[in-house]
Write a protein that holds these residues in place. Sequence first.
Motif, mmCIF file in Angstrom:
data_model
loop_
_atom_site.group_PDB
_atom_site.id
_atom_site.type_symbol
_atom_site.label_atom_id
_atom_site.label_comp_id
_atom_site.label_asym_id
_atom_site.label_seq_id
_atom_site.Cartn_x
_atom_site.Cartn_y
_atom_site.Cartn_z
ATOM 1 N N UNK A 25 0.952 -1.224 -0.004
ATOM 2 C CA UNK A 25 -0.031 0.119 -0.153
ATOM 3 C C UNK A 25 0.927 1.265 0.081
ATOM 4 N N UNK A 26 0.462 2.170 -0.922
ATOM 5 C CA UNK A 26 1.550 3.545 -1.152
ATOM 6 C C UNK A 26 1.125 4.589 -0.120
ATOM 7 N N UNK A 27 0.200 4.272 0.378
ATOM 8 C CA UNK A 27 -0.265 5.578 1.586
ATOM 9 C C UNK A 27 0.600 5.983 2.484
ATOM 10 N N UNK A 28 1.260 4.615 3.103
ATOM 11 C CA UNK A 28 2.124 4.970 4.153
ATOM 12 C C UNK A 28 3.561 5.249 3.629
ATOM 13 N N UNK A 29 3.809 4.535 2.801
ATOM 14 C CA UNK A 29 5.284 4.514 2.205
ATOM 15 C C UNK A 29 5.276 4.466 0.802
ATOM 16 N N UNK A 30 5.155 5.911 0.210
ATOM 17 C CA UNK A 30 4.836 5.951 -1.371
ATOM 18 C C UNK A 30 6.292 5.760 -2.193
ATOM 19 N N UNK A 31 7.289 5.712 -1.459
ATOM 20 C CA UNK A 31 8.672 5.760 -2.255
ATOM 21 C C UNK A 31 9.498 4.903 -1.491
ATOM 22 N N UNK A 36 22.183 3.937 -4.251
ATOM 23 C CA UNK A 36 23.064 4.906 -3.546
ATOM 24 C C UNK A 36 23.709 4.157 -2.259
ATOM 25 N N UNK A 37 23.664 2.772 -2.353
ATOM 26 C CA UNK A 37 24.362 2.375 -1.109
ATOM 27 C C UNK A 37 23.526 2.289 0.145
ATOM 28 N N UNK A 38 22.172 2.436 0.036
ATOM 29 C CA UNK A 38 21.374 2.893 0.979
ATOM 30 C C UNK A 38 19.951 2.236 0.932
ATOM 31 N N UNK A 39 19.170 1.927 1.799
ATOM 32 C CA UNK A 39 17.768 1.771 2.026
ATOM 33 C C UNK A 39 17.239 3.097 2.232
ATOM 34 N N UNK A 40 16.450 3.719 1.113
ATOM 35 C CA UNK A 40 15.720 5.028 1.279
ATOM 36 C C UNK A 40 14.667 5.157 0.751
ATOM 37 N N UNK A 41 13.865 6.199 1.336
ATOM 38 C CA UNK A 41 12.526 6.491 0.749
ATOM 39 C C UNK A 41 12.007 7.506 1.412
ATOM 40 N N UNK A 42 10.544 7.976 1.208
ATOM 41 C CA UNK A 42 9.810 8.742 1.810
ATOM 42 C C UNK A 42 8.583 7.978 2.358
ATOM 43 N N UNK A 136 14.028 12.954 -1.693
ATOM 44 C CA UNK A 136 12.790 13.571 -1.834
ATOM 45 C C UNK A 136 12.857 14.252 -3.177
ATOM 46 N N UNK A 137 13.822 14.426 -3.916
ATOM 47 C CA UNK A 137 14.068 15.026 -5.291
ATOM 48 C C UNK A 137 13.715 14.012 -6.148
ATOM 49 N N UNK A 138 14.246 12.809 -5.917
ATOM 50 C CA UNK A 138 14.025 11.474 -6.756
ATOM 51 C C UNK A 138 12.453 11.008 -6.544
ATOM 52 N N UNK A 139 12.053 11.133 -5.521
ATOM 53 C CA UNK A 139 10.632 10.882 -5.014
ATOM 54 C C UNK A 139 9.692 11.858 -6.074
#
Length: 168
Positions: A25-31, A36-42, A136-139
């Motif tokens: 579900x994208x509502x909680x974690x949309x991205x 880049x050597x990381x687990x990352x997101x929004x 955030x820019x990539x998102x």
Amino acid sequence: MNAAQTPPWEQRSTARVLSPARPRKLAKVPFVELADGRLQGVVSSGSDIERVYVSSLTAKDYSFHCSTNNNRPCGGIRSGGCNHLRALADEAVLQYGIARVARYLRADVADSATTGGEVLSAVNAWHQPSAGAPVFSRFLRHLAYLELPASTEPLAELQWFPAGGAVR
């Protein structure tokens, strides 16, 4: 090599997209991404619909950071992470599968592990402030692609090399 010998994926201007390990579900974690050597997101805020958090966990040294999209630090940061980082890890496991996430982060998880929280428990995460703007820019760039009309034509901004020219 002629067109008959060229693999089908080389004859298209699109890349193969891996389907998620499980629907999410994208509502909680949309991205969420492993990049880049990381687990990352929004991660969406649980209390304010207009606020999002940019969270990341570095594979090399297990440093993590979480802040709002305007660089205010997350108030829930503890020694091993925050709820946003845990939600990000859980969604990464849904998107990529636990084996791929653990391998990318170089985390030694138990064979019975099934959640991102178990991946976070397997690493010695520590807080180190880092820039969230690139994530955030990539998102935002991904969101812009959703607004484009459906087309099979290549996107000009994704054509990095001139047609017919050799890369030098």
